[in-house]
Write a protein that holds these residues in place. Structure first.
Motif, PDB file in Angstrom:
ATOM      1  N   CYS A 117       0.840  -1.211   0.000  1.00  0.00           N
ATOM      2  CA  CYS A 117       0.000   0.000   0.000  1.00  0.00           C
ATOM      3  C   CYS A 117       0.868   1.251   0.000  1.00  0.00           C
ATOM      4  O   CYS A 117       0.600   2.215  -0.737  1.00  0.00           O
ATOM      5  CB  CYS A 117      -0.917   0.005   1.221  1.00  0.00           C
ATOM      6  SG  CYS A 117      -2.279  -1.178   1.151  1.00  0.00           S
ATOM      7  N   ASN A 118       1.915   1.244   0.817  1.00  0.00           N
ATOM      8  CA  ASN A 118       2.810   2.406   0.868  1.00  0.00           C
ATOM      9  C   ASN A 118       3.582   2.588  -0.432  1.00  0.00           C
ATOM     10  O   ASN A 118       3.870   3.716  -0.839  1.00  0.00           O
ATOM     11  CB  ASN A 118       3.796   2.244   2.025  1.00  0.00           C
ATOM     12  CG  ASN A 118       3.132   2.411   3.379  1.00  0.00           C
ATOM     13  OD1 ASN A 118       2.001   2.871   3.469  1.00  0.00           O
ATOM     14  ND2 ASN A 118       3.824   2.031   4.430  1.00  0.00           N
ATOM     15  N   LEU A 119       3.902   1.475  -1.101  1.00  0.00           N
ATOM     16  CA  LEU A 119       4.590   1.571  -2.388  1.00  0.00           C
ATOM     17  C   LEU A 119       3.674   2.214  -3.428  1.00  0.00           C
ATOM     18  O   LEU A 119       4.122   3.016  -4.256  1.00  0.00           O
ATOM     19  CB  LEU A 119       5.031   0.180  -2.857  1.00  0.00           C
ATOM     20  CG  LEU A 119       5.773   0.101  -4.198  1.00  0.00           C
ATOM     21  CD1 LEU A 119       7.008   0.997  -4.207  1.00  0.00           C
ATOM     22  CD2 LEU A 119       6.160  -1.342  -4.508  1.00  0.00           C
ATOM     23  N   ALA A 120       2.387   1.886  -3.380  1.00  0.00           N
ATOM     24  CA  ALA A 120       1.421   2.538  -4.268  1.00  0.00           C
ATOM     25  C   ALA A 120       1.410   4.038  -4.012  1.00  0.00           C
ATOM     26  O   ALA A 120       1.407   4.850  -4.949  1.00  0.00           O
ATOM     27  CB  ALA A 120       0.028   1.948  -4.053  1.00  0.00           C
ATOM     28  N   SER A 121       1.422   4.416  -2.730  1.00  0.00           N
ATOM     29  CA  SER A 121       1.461   5.836  -2.365  1.00  0.00           C
ATOM     30  C   SER A 121       2.744   6.485  -2.879  1.00  0.00           C
ATOM     31  O   SER A 121       2.731   7.609  -3.395  1.00  0.00           O
ATOM     32  CB  SER A 121       1.366   5.973  -0.848  1.00  0.00           C
ATOM     33  OG  SER A 121       1.472   7.316  -0.453  1.00  0.00           O
ATOM     34  N   GLU A 122       3.852   5.775  -2.735  1.00  0.00           N
ATOM     35  CA  GLU A 122       5.151   6.281  -3.202  1.00  0.00           C
ATOM     36  C   GLU A 122       5.127   6.565  -4.703  1.00  0.00           C
ATOM     37  O   GLU A 122       5.684   7.564  -5.174  1.00  0.00           O
ATOM     38  CB  GLU A 122       6.223   5.232  -2.874  1.00  0.00           C
ATOM     39  CG  GLU A 122       7.645   5.690  -3.013  1.00  0.00           C
ATOM     40  CD  GLU A 122       8.621   4.622  -2.532  1.00  0.00           C
ATOM     41  OE1 GLU A 122       8.977   3.743  -3.337  1.00  0.00           O
ATOM     42  OE2 GLU A 122       9.018   4.651  -1.350  1.00  0.00           O
ATOM     43  N   LYS A 123       4.472   5.701  -5.445  1.00  0.00           N
ATOM     44  CA  LYS A 123       4.372   5.902  -6.901  1.00  0.00           C
ATOM     45  C   LYS A 123       3.482   7.094  -7.237  1.00  0.00           C
ATOM     46  O   LYS A 123       3.809   7.900  -8.120  1.00  0.00           O
ATOM     47  CB  LYS A 123       3.835   4.626  -7.555  1.00  0.00           C
ATOM     48  CG  LYS A 123       4.808   3.454  -7.528  1.00  0.00           C
ATOM     49  CD  LYS A 123       4.208   2.224  -8.173  1.00  0.00           C
ATOM     50  CE  LYS A 123       5.191   1.052  -8.137  1.00  0.00           C
ATOM     51  NZ  LYS A 123       6.388   1.302  -8.964  1.00  0.00           N
ATOM     52  N   ILE A 124       2.358   7.214  -6.531  1.00  0.00           N
ATOM     53  CA  ILE A 124       1.434   8.312  -6.810  1.00  0.00           C
ATOM     54  C   ILE A 124       2.093   9.671  -6.585  1.00  0.00           C
ATOM     55  O   ILE A 124       1.818  10.642  -7.287  1.00  0.00           O
ATOM     56  CB  ILE A 124       0.165   8.173  -5.949  1.00  0.00           C
ATOM     57  CG1 ILE A 124      -0.675   7.004  -6.445  1.00  0.00           C
ATOM     58  CG2 ILE A 124      -0.669   9.451  -5.992  1.00  0.00           C
ATOM     59  CD1 ILE A 124      -1.188   7.155  -7.859  1.00  0.00           C
ATOM     60  N   LYS A 125       2.991   9.752  -5.612  1.00  0.00           N
ATOM     61  CA  LYS A 125       3.671  11.018  -5.338  1.00  0.00           C
ATOM     62  C   LYS A 125       4.448  11.513  -6.558  1.00  0.00           C
ATOM     63  O   LYS A 125       4.696  12.710  -6.690  1.00  0.00           O
ATOM     64  CB  LYS A 125       4.626  10.864  -4.154  1.00  0.00           C
ATOM     65  CG  LYS A 125       3.929  10.636  -2.832  1.00  0.00           C
ATOM     66  CD  LYS A 125       4.942  10.310  -1.743  1.00  0.00           C
ATOM     67  CE  LYS A 125       4.259   9.802  -0.489  1.00  0.00           C
ATOM     68  NZ  LYS A 125       5.229   9.372   0.540  1.00  0.00           N
ATOM     69  N   ASP A 138       0.559   1.407 -12.382  1.00  0.00           N
ATOM     70  CA  ASP A 138       1.565   0.739 -11.546  1.00  0.00           C
ATOM     71  C   ASP A 138       1.126   0.719 -10.083  1.00  0.00           C
ATOM     72  O   ASP A 138       1.275  -0.279  -9.382  1.00  0.00           O
ATOM     73  CB  ASP A 138       2.916   1.448 -11.662  1.00  0.00           C
ATOM     74  CG  ASP A 138       3.598   1.205 -12.996  1.00  0.00           C
ATOM     75  OD1 ASP A 138       3.196   0.260 -13.702  1.00  0.00           O
ATOM     76  OD2 ASP A 138       4.524   1.966 -13.334  1.00  0.00           O
ATOM     77  N   ALA A 139       0.585   1.855  -9.626  1.00  0.00           N
ATOM     78  CA  ALA A 139       0.121   1.934  -8.239  1.00  0.00           C
ATOM     79  C   ALA A 139      -1.046   0.980  -8.004  1.00  0.00           C
ATOM     80  O   ALA A 139      -1.139   0.335  -6.951  1.00  0.00           O
ATOM     81  CB  ALA A 139      -0.292   3.363  -7.907  1.00  0.00           C
TER      82      ALA A 139
END
Length: 438
Positions: A137-145, A162-163
């Motif tokens: 979930c945090n990796l998805a957030s990292e990508k969205i940033k 990707d997210a």
């Protein structure tokens, strides 16, 4: 505050030496092989611990994917009496973990992180799998940033996809925990999930295995409670051992995936009718998540009623940020849904209906302060602010058109039809596998 819409705090753990596990083998060669594998497992675990201190969630995900096959092999070996932990506290290994959901002020009552510990290997397994879901979930957030300063819709959409894949994997992890892991390894949970079924139990996508090695073996699910089960009663304050925790996290991953679907549809120029159907599922999913979190929090308080004096000043044991975000996004996307329903009605010459939708859209959007701390660093809010500004202008335009030209009746909120919605997330199936025979 970060995005999508709130990042998880990855649980912390303390170092252990897996080589202290004792092989139950008669062959010297088998014992030596097992010791080598335990040495490698300890190495992979140390790498995972070090990765958790870094800011890159992709590194955390990768390290967990490397460690999980070894951990699963150890669980399988202990289950089959090929390995054993120490018989007493002095020689045995204690696995110690903090929670990812307890609020900072609730992790302990002595101003330091509260660690939960067990000698049972399945406690380690459950917590590592939870960490995998949190980190995805945090990796998805990292990508969205990465989309914050982008203006090219094609690039933005590619990142969104990707997210979304990360969230599909996370949903598969939480589905596994809800339907198999907690029921197999934690005694005291319900024997059936009939009252705790996740929102989308059907798994349609390819298997998400931690490693792609051809030597991997699928570990069979235990139909009955494993002999390595963890007594949930020993962890009354640890939310991760309750089915409601896995259920709420599944719903949460669905909710944020649905947010991505809405903004992907906006970026790719989908029609107002389609966007409204996607958006309506956002506020319904966040409402469902919020209710599950409330149930989980109430259950934790009930489990800890003997220590209730310690909680008198705490409105929530679960990090209150999650429930706050659920409440705010429920209001926000209800407003966005009404905004796109207003556009769709206006485009189809339903003037009175469009006025009813846009008036109530603005009431919802005004209730949710889109410029607060929750939204300040969220790239999605660039689009949301545009909607907020545009909606006020459209209310004036639509009301004037209806008053001067169409003169149609404007329905009240209770008379407005809200579509059923479309949920797009299809979880990627998660299975425990082992790449080595311990």
């Amino acid at each position: 505050m970060t995005v999508l819409p709130h990042d998880f705090g990855v649980p912390a753990t303390r170092k252990v030496n897996l080589e202290k596990l004792t092989p139950n083998q008669t062959s010297k060669e088998a014992v030596n092989t097992m010791k080598e594998n335990l040495k490698e497992a300890s190495k992979m675990r140390d790498i995972m611990i070090r990765s958790m201190t870094q800011k890159s969630h992709s590194i955390i995900v990768e390290s967990i994917e490397k460690y999980l096959p070894y951990l699963t092999g150890i669980v399988f070996a202990i289950e089959n009496d090929q390995l054993r932990n120490g018989k007493d506290n002095k020689d045995g290994i204690f696995f110690e973990w903090t929670s990812g959901l307890l609020g900072e002020e609730n992790k302990t009552f002595s101003r330091s992180k509260k660690y939960f510990s067990s000698k049972i290997i399945t406690f380690e397994l459950i917590m590592v799998v939870y960490c995998y879901g949190y980190s995805l979930c945090n990796l998805a957030s990292e990508k969205i940033k990465q989309t914050t300063n982008l203006h090219d819709n094609n690039s933005i959409t590619e990142i969104y996809q990707d997210a979304a894949i990360c969230l599909r994997k996370a949903a598969g992890v939480f589905t596994y925990l809800n339907q198999i892991g907690l029921l197999s390894y934690v005694s005291g949970n319900e024997n059936t999930i009939s009252n705790n079924e996740p929102s989308s139990p059907n798994i349609h996508s390819p298997t998400n295995s931690p490693s792609s090695s051809n030597q991997q073996q699928n570990i069979p699910s235990f139909v009955n409670l494993s002999k390595l089960s963890i007594p949930k009663s020993n962890f009354a304050l640890l939310p991760e051992l309750d089915l409601l925790c896995a259920k709420s996290l599944l719903e949460y991953s669905q909710s944020i995936a649905q947010v991505i679907a809405v903004h992907t549809a906006i970026a790719t120029g989908k029609g107002a009718g389609m966007i409204s159907k996607l958006s309506v599922s956002v506020f319904k999913l966040f409402d469902q998540t919020q209710q599950t979190l409330i149930q989980l929090d109430d259950k934790l308080k009930q489990n800890n009623k003997e220590s209730i004096s310690a909680f008198e000043s705490m409105n929530s044991l679960i990090d209150p940020e999650y429930r706050l975000v659920c409440a705010q996004y429920r209001i926000l996307y209800r407003g966005i849904t009404l905004y796109y329903l207003a556009l769709d009605a206006n485009q189809n010459d339903k003037s009175g209906l469009s006025v009813g939708y846009i008036i109530n859209a603005n009431k919802q959007l005004e209730e949710m302060d889109v410029f607060d701390e929750v939204s300040r660093h969220n790239p999605f809010m660039n689009e949301t602010r545009r909607i907020f500004t545009e909606s006020k202008k459209l209310e004036t335009i639509f009301e004037k058109e209806n008053r001067l030209v169409f003169r149609e009746n404007v329905p009240d909120l209770k008379e407005l039809e809200i579509p059923q919605g479309i949920v797009v997330l299809k979880p990627v199936e998660f299975k425990l596998t082992t790449a080595v025979n311990l």
